[in-house]
Design a protein around this motif. Structure first.
Motif, PDB file in Angstrom:
ATOM      1  N   HIS A 105     -20.374   5.477  27.929  1.00 34.87           N
ATOM      2  CA  HIS A 105     -21.263   4.366  27.602  1.00 34.87           C
ATOM      3  C   HIS A 105     -20.557   3.046  27.904  1.00 34.87           C
ATOM      4  CE1 HIS A 105     -18.875   4.698  23.919  1.00 34.87           C
ATOM      5  NE2 HIS A 105     -19.133   3.428  23.744  1.00 34.87           N
ATOM      6  N   PRO A 142     -18.937  -0.192  26.964  1.00 38.59           N
ATOM      7  CA  PRO A 142     -18.408  -0.775  25.729  1.00 38.59           C
ATOM      8  C   PRO A 142     -18.986  -2.176  25.528  1.00 38.59           C
ATOM      9  CG  PRO A 142     -16.666  -0.527  27.381  1.00 38.59           C
ATOM     10  CD  PRO A 142     -17.921   0.004  27.965  1.00 38.59           C
ATOM     11  N   PRO A 143     -19.339  -2.525  24.308  1.00 41.41           N
ATOM     12  CA  PRO A 143     -19.962  -3.827  24.067  1.00 41.41           C
ATOM     13  C   PRO A 143     -19.113  -4.993  24.568  1.00 41.41           C
ATOM     14  CG  PRO A 143     -19.715  -2.592  22.000  1.00 41.41           C
ATOM     15  CD  PRO A 143     -19.168  -1.747  23.100  1.00 41.41           C
ATOM     16  N   GLU A 144     -17.789  -4.842  24.529  1.00 45.99           N
ATOM     17  CA  GLU A 144     -16.902  -5.914  24.973  1.00 45.99           C
ATOM     18  C   GLU A 144     -17.024  -6.189  26.467  1.00 45.99           C
ATOM     19  OE1 GLU A 144     -14.497  -3.506  21.849  1.00 45.99           O
ATOM     20  OE2 GLU A 144     -15.834  -3.062  23.510  1.00 45.99           O
ATOM     21  N   ASP A 170     -20.006  -5.374  28.376  1.00 44.95           N
ATOM     22  CA  ASP A 170     -21.398  -5.365  28.817  1.00 44.95           C
ATOM     23  C   ASP A 170     -21.679  -6.595  29.683  1.00 44.95           C
ATOM     24  OD1 ASP A 170     -23.964  -4.462  29.113  1.00 44.95           O
ATOM     25  OD2 ASP A 170     -24.661  -5.304  27.215  1.00 44.95           O
ATOM     26  N   ARG A 189     -17.609   1.617  32.122  1.00 46.21           N
ATOM     27  CA  ARG A 189     -17.988   2.561  31.080  1.00 46.21           C
ATOM     28  C   ARG A 189     -16.740   2.975  30.317  1.00 46.21           C
ATOM     29  NH1 ARG A 189     -22.970   4.745  31.054  1.00 46.21           N
ATOM     30  NH2 ARG A 189     -24.310   4.130  32.761  1.00 46.21           N
ATOM     31  N   GLN A 190     -16.993   3.616  29.205  1.00 44.40           N
ATOM     32  CA  GLN A 190     -15.914   4.069  28.341  1.00 44.40           C
ATOM     33  C   GLN A 190     -16.151   5.518  27.945  1.00 44.40           C
ATOM     34  OE1 GLN A 190     -14.378   1.820  24.780  1.00 44.40           O
ATOM     35  NE2 GLN A 190     -15.986   3.017  23.816  1.00 44.40           N
ATOM     36  N   ILE A 222     -14.281   8.402  25.252  1.00 37.21           N
ATOM     37  CA  ILE A 222     -13.301   8.570  24.180  1.00 37.21           C
ATOM     38  C   ILE A 222     -12.603   9.911  24.366  1.00 37.21           C
ATOM     39  CG2 ILE A 222     -12.973   8.734  21.679  1.00 37.21           C
ATOM     40  CD1 ILE A 222     -13.849   5.943  22.668  1.00 37.21           C
ATOM     41  N   ARG A 258      -9.272   5.464  24.325  1.00 33.70           N
ATOM     42  CA  ARG A 258     -10.443   5.129  25.129  1.00 33.70           C
ATOM     43  C   ARG A 258     -10.004   5.008  26.580  1.00 33.70           C
ATOM     44  NH1 ARG A 258     -12.410  -0.976  23.688  1.00 33.70           N
ATOM     45  NH2 ARG A 258     -13.454   0.138  22.047  1.00 33.70           N
ATOM     46  N   ILE A 300     -11.373   3.334  30.005  1.00 31.49           N
ATOM     47  CA  ILE A 300     -12.334   2.413  30.606  1.00 31.49           C
ATOM     48  C   ILE A 300     -12.330   2.698  32.100  1.00 31.49           C
ATOM     49  CG2 ILE A 300     -12.966  -0.003  30.980  1.00 31.49           C
ATOM     50  CD1 ILE A 300     -13.001   0.749  28.008  1.00 31.49           C
ATOM     51  N   THR A 338      -7.884   3.604  20.567  1.00 29.90           N
ATOM     52  CA  THR A 338      -9.184   3.060  20.140  1.00 29.90           C
ATOM     53  C   THR A 338      -9.046   1.998  19.067  1.00 29.90           C
ATOM     54  OG1 THR A 338      -9.432   4.862  18.538  1.00 29.90           O
ATOM     55  CG2 THR A 338     -10.487   5.154  20.683  1.00 29.90           C
ATOM     56  N   LEU A 367      -9.687  -4.602  22.098  1.00 28.05           N
ATOM     57  CA  LEU A 367      -9.884  -4.562  23.544  1.00 28.05           C
ATOM     58  C   LEU A 367      -9.835  -5.957  24.161  1.00 28.05           C
ATOM     59  CD1 LEU A 367     -10.369  -2.843  26.038  1.00 28.05           C
ATOM     60  CD2 LEU A 367     -12.820  -3.002  25.587  1.00 28.05           C
TER      61      LEU A 367
END
Length: 112
Positions: free
Chosen positions: A56, A58-60, A62, A70-71, A73, A78, A80, A96, A100
């Motif tokens: 997905h 990562p919000p950081e 986007d 994408r990330q 786990i 994590r 990236i 994690t 970030l």
């Protein structure tokens, strides 16, 4: 039938992260734990190579530079990554629990 695996490349920033994770794990938990963590990271990368859309955003990151980072786990780490021109590029491997944004700033400063 199994999907073919994407070619992949571990970028220097990811290698630095792997070295940092290895150093911490070996110092804190020992070599056996590092071997298990390393194997788990490789399994996760192989999974991403087969199913690159499974991670997905990562919000950081986007919308970061109009690219699709994408990330995934892997245990407490994590990964990236980005898929570009049929190749998986692993940009970063980090615990994690690390911030970030601060880690990315440190990497950018190191590259300057």
């Amino acid at each position: 039938m199994q999907r073919p695996l994407l070619k992949y490349r571990i970028l220097p920033t990811a290698r630095i992260g792997i070295d940092e994770v290895r150093s911490y794990i070996v110092r804190t938990f020992g070599w056996e734990t590092w071997r298990e963590t390393s194997a788990h990271l490789q399994e996760t990368i192989n999974h991403i190579r087969q199913f690159p859309e499974s991670g997905h955003v990562p919000p950081e990151l986007d919308g970061f530079i109009d690219e699709r980072f994408r990330q995934a786990i892997s245990g407490k780490n994590r990964i990236i990554y980005q898929v570009k021109d049929g190749t998986l590029y692993v940009h970063l491997v980090a615990d994690t629990r690390r911030d970030l944004q601060a880690l990315l700033q440190r990497i950018v400063l190191r590259l300057m």
